[in-house]
Design a protein around this motif. Structure first.
Motif, short mmCIF file in Angstrom:
data_model
loop_
_atom_site.label_atom_id
_atom_site.label_comp_id
_atom_site.label_asym_id
_atom_site.label_seq_id
_atom_site.Cartn_x
_atom_site.Cartn_y
_atom_site.Cartn_z
N THR A 139 60.34 23.70 61.67
CA THR A 139 61.80 23.84 61.67
C THR A 139 62.44 22.48 61.44
OG1 THR A 139 61.84 23.61 64.08
CG2 THR A 139 61.83 25.85 63.19
N HIS A 145 65.69 27.18 60.19
CA HIS A 145 64.69 27.31 59.14
C HIS A 145 65.05 26.40 57.98
CE1 HIS A 145 67.78 29.95 57.47
NE2 HIS A 145 67.14 29.96 56.32
N GLN A 269 59.33 32.24 56.00
CA GLN A 269 60.17 31.68 57.06
C GLN A 269 61.65 31.92 56.76
OE1 GLN A 269 61.80 28.08 57.17
NE2 GLN A 269 61.94 28.37 54.95
#
Length: 438
Positions: A139, A145, A269
């Motif tokens: 992250t 994200h 992600q």
């Protein structure tokens, strides 16, 4: 001796399967696959994917049987079937792969709710294996994200990967469990698979992986965009169904290919943080899409009159697969040249692509359409320039568009420039738009 369930979903392999390894360490194991009615009743029950899935399950069953176990097959709601089997076998734990799509999250919630409702003492744990790096493990400091690939790639390269899980030497299935039979294709879907669809399963996937690593991997960066050479790995269906471990593949492949696996993880992600990725613009661009049914139908059928586009669409129908460069060309043509909504193109790809990964497929469509994670949202891929660069002799077009097999050299990309008599003899449509004017 404790009993564990492993619920197979998109991890249809015995090698480097952390969930299976954890289940086997606990003692007796009930390997379970549930044909989910919620999926079978929807658009993802396409003949190509169902055929590949059945191949993969048959191969998985054989691998488990070689280790003394079996694959237990059920149909219905995965949560209900898993709880029922846990109660029957006295299982104390349930393992499954850690997926982060919206549907996978709902399935995990239903599992936990069903366990609570039944009063079972059943521990549920999700294990990595669907991606190289699990969504959420990386992250940025500024958000939940990564929204741009390059910084994600740098973090991905520097990340420590989990250790590979060994294939179990033994799978001990409790006595008295009825495995069930695998259904036939016609029991699950209507329609016929593509005639040249690749076989599914871990055995076929590993054979393909070994051959590609031996023969073509070193030249991947030089040939991956060469349409006629057809020397891409063709491993995407096996990665999508978990027949091949993406982590194992990343460890063995050269850097340019690893970057493609990182793109896959990147889209996963993004989808984990933005579950509406297959349905809603990731970044709103205020695009006004055209409602042109004739143009969309021509694109779907591979009859646009633009040979490089038609070749890609016909490869899709023939093989359930499309070359990576052709995917970009056909998607750009639909969204940028014809102005048709990317969601319609995504839907058609989902009907045919055996490797139609929810996150990766939607992420790439949005990238091409300019609504996704591209840092160049106005980029347009002119199909003729793309053809000249990536199929200069026209061999890819002639392979998939037989009407043009007799047209010499690069002229195959512009059949409308041939003399009138020759054009008529080809039985090939004129272009639905002027590709020279793009």
């Amino acid at each position: 001796m404790d009993t564990s369930l492993i619920l197979f979903t998109r991890d249809l392999r015995v090698r480097d399967n952390p969930a299976l390894a954890a289940a086997c360490e606990a003692g007796r194991v009930v390997p379970l696959f549930v044909f989910d009615d919620a999926i079978l009743d929807g658009p993802f029950a396409a003949p190509n994917r169902v055929r590949f899935l059945l191949d993969s399950l048959a191969d998985l069953r054989e691998s488990l049987s070689e280790r003394g176990g079996d694959l237990v097959v059920r149909r219905g709601d995965p949560a209900g079937e898993a709880v029922r089997l846990a109660r029957e076998t006295g299982a104390r734990s349930l393992m499954l792969a850690d997926e982060r799509t919206a549907y996978a999250a709902r399935r995990l919630d239903r599992l936990r709710e069903a366990v609570r409702a039944d009063g079972l003492d059943l521990d549920i744990s999700a294990h990595p294996g669907i991606t190289v790096v699990t969504p959420g493990d990386l992250t940025p400091g500024s958000g939940d994200h990564y929204k741009v690939f390059t910084p994600y790639w740098r973090a991905w390269e520097a990340a420590r990967w989990r250790p590979a899980a060994d294939a179990p030497a033994e799978v001990r299935l409790p006595s008295g469990v009825e495995p069930g039979t695998l259904p036939r294709l016609t029991d699950l879907t209507s329609g016929s698979p593509s005639p040249d669809l690749a076989p599914g399963g871990e055995s076929a996937g590993r054979e393909r992986m070994r051959a590609w690593l031996r023969d073509d991997a070193a030249a991947y960066d030089d040939v991956r965009d060469d349409l006629a050479a057809d020397r891409t790995s063709r491993l995407s269906p096996y990665v999508k169904f978990g027949c091949v471990s993406p982590r194992e593949l990343a460890e063995a492949a050269p850097d340019p290919y690893r970057r493609q696996l990182a793109w896959r993880d990147f889209h996963h992600q993004v989808a984990a943080a933005f579950p509406d990725l297959p349905r809603r613009d990731y970044r709103s661009r205020d695009r006004r899409w055209k409602d042109d049914e004739d143009a969309f139908t021509a694109w779907c059928d591979g009859t646009t009159g633009v040979p490089i586009v038609d070749a890609g669409m016909r490869q899709l129908h023939r093989e359930g697969f499309m070359h990576n460069r052709a995917r970009l060309i056909t998607a750009s043509f639909l969204t940028r040249d014809l102005g048709v909504d990317w969601r319609r193109g995504l839907g058609h790809f989902n009907e045919w692509l055996v490797d139609g990964d929810v996150a990766d497929n939607a992420g790439n469509w949005q990238w091409v359409a300019g609504t996704g994670n591209s840092t160049r949202p106005d980029q347009v891929m002119n199909p003729l320039r793309q053809a000249s660069r990536f199929d200069p002799r026209g061999d890819y077009v002639r392979r998939y568009v037989p009407e043009l097999a007799g047209v010499e050299g690069s002229r195959v990309h512009r059949p409308w420039t041939l003399d009138e008599e020759r054009r008529r003899s080809l039985d090939y449509p004129p272009p639905i738009i002027d590709p020279d004017d793009r």
